[in-house]
Design an enzyme around this catalytic site. Structure first.
Site, PDB file in Angstrom:
ATOM      1  N   GLY A 197       0.686  -1.065   0.100  1.00 26.62           N
ATOM      2  CA  GLY A 197      -0.021   0.106   0.101  1.00 26.62           C
ATOM      3  C   GLY A 197       0.902   1.202   0.054  1.00 26.62           C
ATOM      4  N   ASP A 315     -10.862   6.358   5.475  1.00 25.26           N
ATOM      5  CA  ASP A 315     -10.196   5.881   4.299  1.00 25.26           C
ATOM      6  C   ASP A 315     -10.987   4.592   4.346  1.00 25.26           C
ATOM      7  OD1 ASP A 315      -8.701   5.893   2.406  1.00 25.26           O
ATOM      8  OD2 ASP A 315      -6.931   4.920   3.327  1.00 25.26           O
TER       9      ASP A 315
END
Ligand code: ATP
Ligand code: MG
Length: 532
Positions: A197, A315
């Protein structure tokens, strides 16, 4: 967090105690330089410029490490160009691992290959797998010793006993502190890279001591003195405050090592929701309506917990929702929750993870999440209804699972989604469910349902009630079966009482040996029924 805010926070930010060399080092002033130069100019009608999450969270095989260029690195690259700036980090991150310098993940993998031959990890006797294996082993052993009693020499048993003991006792404890290895290397055996990520890479590891599987997240870049330090700390702070909830990825530990942040989390064996959606999409499939309801309900439960703790996630998206398949829970199992049992009948547990953007509702320091899932009010820096921004992102997440096309990062399509328009779906959803999803995307945050309201919402609870009805039907069938067996036994007992000769017939127990309860009724034998 905006760069301008970060500059002020920077003055008071808490530094991780990495190494004394860093703490005293004022040479890395690229961060200050960067924050001053990068105060964004805002247009009255903003559309996100953020490209940060493109290509993120790609599950890679350990032999092919991918390094999507992080947005922050790009941004830094545009602004400064010293050797210690992200340009060098960027070139490092994009440098193929086959270069002469061995990249870290390769080093670990080599290490793990060496360990694979002589696995120096303990076997946890309490994990479901081991318990099953142990009981099979016990069965085999008792059969074997029966045989031995009758036919075999005693020496065989003696010979096997040491093997058996070593099976049940934890294998020899690895010399955790004997070697001067990093904590990561000495405590964990790395098995695979399971995700990459923006923040870093995630590895599936076995803890040598307890033999359980964990997901270990390691920051991609050195974090000391960078904005990532605050992000990394945010994630750790949030995990530590949140404690345990079945729908939030469980946190075990965090430490800094080699100027990188390492976070040890629960391993979710089903990967991310993003992986599941992609897999289905490739096969031309989408989540069914019951699956969508289950997803929405479970993530709402996790959000309710986060919001009630005074925090917001900011998020929420498919690559930050992880899946656990119940039968193979790795470490820790589930926490206590009134809602826990009801959400598991699908066999899949959804957990909210990646708490890197979490902030408090009352004094928010907002680091905008993925622009594709960003609510318009957050873009406008209206932070008065932050929990509803999570609800908005959850709505889009469920729509993606329902088969919506990949979401726009900006532009007209981006704005249309924020004006209450639902994206096109390959299949029509039931009207009530569709209305519910529409309410999640309402342009007015106050009109969106709260996580608590979602957990109680009729459309979702009906699903739960349906599951309950199925469960009750099963239980009813078991009871009917039991009653039938008891009636038969009662009949037999009555018959035996009236005609004593019959009791000696083959197949029936001799009268003296039958245990009678109450009015000459034979006690029902306990019998198994699958699942009970
Ligand atoms: N606990 C876990 N169990 C299983 N897989 C995980 C776990 N944590 C992370 N992953 C995998 O690694 C990927 C990246 O993890 P995570 O989102 O925590 O990192 P990140 O660097 O903050 O990512 P991003 O910035 O893209 O959101 C996830 O999408 C998932 O595929
Ligand atoms: Mg993530």
């Amino acid at each position: 967090m905006k760069w301008s805010e970060m500059a002020s926070v920077n003055a008071t930010q808490q530094h991780l105690n990495f190494s004394s060399s860093w703490e005293e080092d004022s040479s890395d002033n690229s961060f200050d330089e960067w924050t001053h130069k990068s105060v964004p100019l805002r247009s009255p009608c903003r559309t996100p410029r953020i490209q940060r999450h493109r290509n993120r969270s790609i599950t890679v095989s350990p032999s092919v490490p991918t390094s999507p260029i992080p947005y922050a690195a790009w941004k830094k690259l545009r602004l400064c160009d010293s050797p210690s700036t992200p340009k060098s980090l960027l070139s490092k991150s994009t440098m193929p691992c086959s270069s002469s310098k061995t990249c870290r993940s390769q080093r670990f993998l080599r290490l793990s290959t060496a360990f694979e031959r002589v696995p120096s990890v303990n076997i946890n006797p309490f994990t479901p797998d081991t318990v099953r294996r142990n009981s099979e082993h016990y069965k085999r052993k008792s059969q074997r010793s029966d045989d031995d009693e009758d036919y075999g020499p005693r020496s065989k048993e003696i010979q096997n006993s040491s093997e058996d003991e070593s099976f049940f006792l934890p294998s020899k404890r690895p010399a955790v502190s004997a070697r001067m290895l990093s904590r990561y290397e000495s405590e964990f055996l790395e098995l695979a890279c399971i995700g990459v990520g923006e923040f870093g890479s995630v590895y599936r590891c076995v803890k040598r001591l307890d033999g359980c599987m964990y997901a270990i997240k390691r920051s991609r870049r050195p974090i000391a003195g960078s904005a990532n330090e605050q992000l990394a700390l945010k994630e750790v702070y949030a995990h530590a405050v949140l404690g345990h909830h079945p729908h939030v990825v469980r946190y075990y530990s965090a430490w800094a090592e080699d100027d990188h942040m390492i976070i040890q989390n629960e391993y979710c064996d089903g990967g991310s929701l993003h992986d599941a959606i992609t897999e289905k999409r490739e096969q031309g499939e989408f989540f069914s309506v019951p699956e969508l309801r289950d997803l929405l309900l479970q993530v709402s439960m996790g959000l309710k917990y986060i919001h009630n703790s005074g925090l917001v996630h900011l998020d929420i998206k498919p690559s930050n929702i992880f899946i656990c398949r119940r039968s193979t829970l790795s470490a820790g199992g589930e926490g206590d929750s009134e809602e826990e049992d009801e959400s598991h009948s699908s066999g899949v547990v959804y957990k909210i993870g990646d708490l890197g953007h979490v902030t408090s509702i009352s004094s928010p320091q907002v680091e905008e999440g993925d622009s594709r899932f960003l609510a318009y009010e957050v873009l406008r820096e209206d932070y008065t209804h932050l929990p509803k921004a999570d609800i908005f992102a959850l709505g889009l997440t469920v729509l993606l699972a329902a088969g919506a096309s990949p979401l726009p990062q900006n532009g007209d399509d981006w704005h249309r989604l924020r004006q209450g328009e639902l994206p096109n779906l390959p299949h029509e959803l039931p009207a009530l469910f569709k209305d519910l999803l529409k309410s999640l995307l309402d342009p007015d945050p106050t009109a969106r349902p709260s996580a608590t309201a979602l957990c109680r919402h009729d459309v979702l609870c009906k699903e739960r009630a349906g599951k309950l009805a199925t469960q009750l039907r099963k239980e009813l069938n078991v009871e009917k079966f039991r009653t039938a067996m008891l009636e038969r036994e009662l009949k037999e007992a009555r018959l035996a009482a009236t005609s004593p000769q019959q009791s000696c017939q083959p197949g029936s127990l001799p009268k003296a040996k039958r245990k009678l309860v109450g009015r000459n009724v034979a006690r029902s034998v306990s019998f198994g029924f699958p699942g009970y």
